[in-house]
Design a protein around this motif. Structure first.
Motif, short mmCIF file in Angstrom:
data_model
loop_
_atom_site.label_atom_id
_atom_site.label_comp_id
_atom_site.label_asym_id
_atom_site.label_seq_id
_atom_site.Cartn_x
_atom_site.Cartn_y
_atom_site.Cartn_z
N SER A 158 0.84 -1.20 0.00
CA SER A 158 0.00 0.00 0.00
C SER A 158 0.88 1.25 0.00
CB SER A 158 -0.93 0.01 1.22
OG SER A 158 -0.20 0.21 2.41
N ALA B 89 -4.76 3.25 0.93
CA ALA B 89 -4.73 2.93 -0.50
C ALA B 89 -5.62 3.89 -1.30
CB ALA B 89 -5.18 1.49 -0.71
N ASN C 203 -4.29 -3.56 1.08
CA ASN C 203 -3.96 -2.93 -0.19
C ASN C 203 -4.85 -3.54 -1.27
OD1 ASN C 203 -2.63 -5.43 -1.12
ND2 ASN C 203 -1.04 -4.87 0.35
#
Length: 254
Positions: A60, A140, A168
């Motif tokens: 992320s 994210a 992520n």
């Protein structure tokens, strides 16, 4: 005389090969999870073209920024947004004037089940599912874009109790592909094949429902003296790299 000339030629060739090998370097690269497939392909092309290697770590963008701020060793950063690289540049951790937009991301509502997601996204309001996956919007950018879409459709409050959050976008895709969530918001690059959504069912979300996902890259000061790092930043702008980026459904910045 011939033997002497041949020996010199062999010696010269050996020196050239040794020089070539010794000049090749390796760079450590932090890459947003949505860019896994294209960057893996770009890294292979980069090595063939330059002899340099790129060791890739995917995750992320928000977590990578935190790692950089705590002394992370990565030398090049390919973020899923423009905020992280800008912040690192302003804090003095990145090389000034090396930041650029390498891709514009696209968001998809996708299910591994054929026919579940219609091509207008009406499934979001119709319901009939127990879980919807998205990447953590705090970490994210694709997760933040998903929240925007639901708010613009007036569905955020209704759908929030059904959220399954991935750290992520790669984990988010895994939730959907394994059936742990019936559908979810993923990157177009994760489900594209020959320009279309491959497998399952999906809705390529209109770009006017979320802010542009400007994905910026930047050279970190840790990589300023590494020829592989500086070469990679340049290679990302090459026709070969741009062709790969387009292949995975990204748009390019003007």
């Amino acid at each position: 005389m011939l033997k002497s000339t041949a020996s010199r030629s062999i010696l010269l060739l050996g020196l050239l090969l040794t020089t070539s090998i010794s000049s090749a370097a390796t760079t450590l690269v932090a890459v947003a999870a949505n860019f896994t497939k294209p960057m893996t392909e770009i890294a292979e092309a980069f090595e063939k073209s330059t002899g340099h290697k790129a060791n890739l770590s995917f995750g992320s963008s928000g977590k990578f920024v935190s790692q950089f701020e705590n002394g992370g060793p990565f030398e090049v950063f390919l973020s899923a947004d423009d905020k992280g690289p800008k912040k690192l540049e302003q804090s003095g951790l990145a090389v000034p004037n090396t930041r650029f937009t390498y891709a514009l991301g696209k968001l998809v509502l996708w299910s591994a089940t054929p026919g579940l997601v219609d091509d207008q996204g009406h499934v979001l309001s119709k319901g009939g599912f127990k879980h919807i996956a998205l990447a953590d919007p705090k970490l994210a950018p694709y997760g933040a874009a998903a929240v925007e879409v639901m708010k613009n459709r007036g569905l955020f409050d209704k759908l929030q109790p059904l959220f399954v959050q991935g750290e992520n976008i790669a984990q988010t895709h895994q939730f959907v592909s394994t059936g742990n969530a019936e559908l979810g918001f993923v990157a177009f690059s994760q489900v594209i094949d020959k320009g279309k959504i491959a497998g399952g069912s999906g809705w390529l979300i209109p770009s006017d429902l979320y802010k542009p996902i400007r994905q910026d890259a930047i050279l970190m000061k840790t990589g300023a003296g590494n020829p592989a790092a500086t070469a990679l930043v340049q290679f990302l702008k090459s026709p070969e790299a741009l062709a790969i980026i387009r292949k995975y459904g990204y748009d390019l910045a003007n």
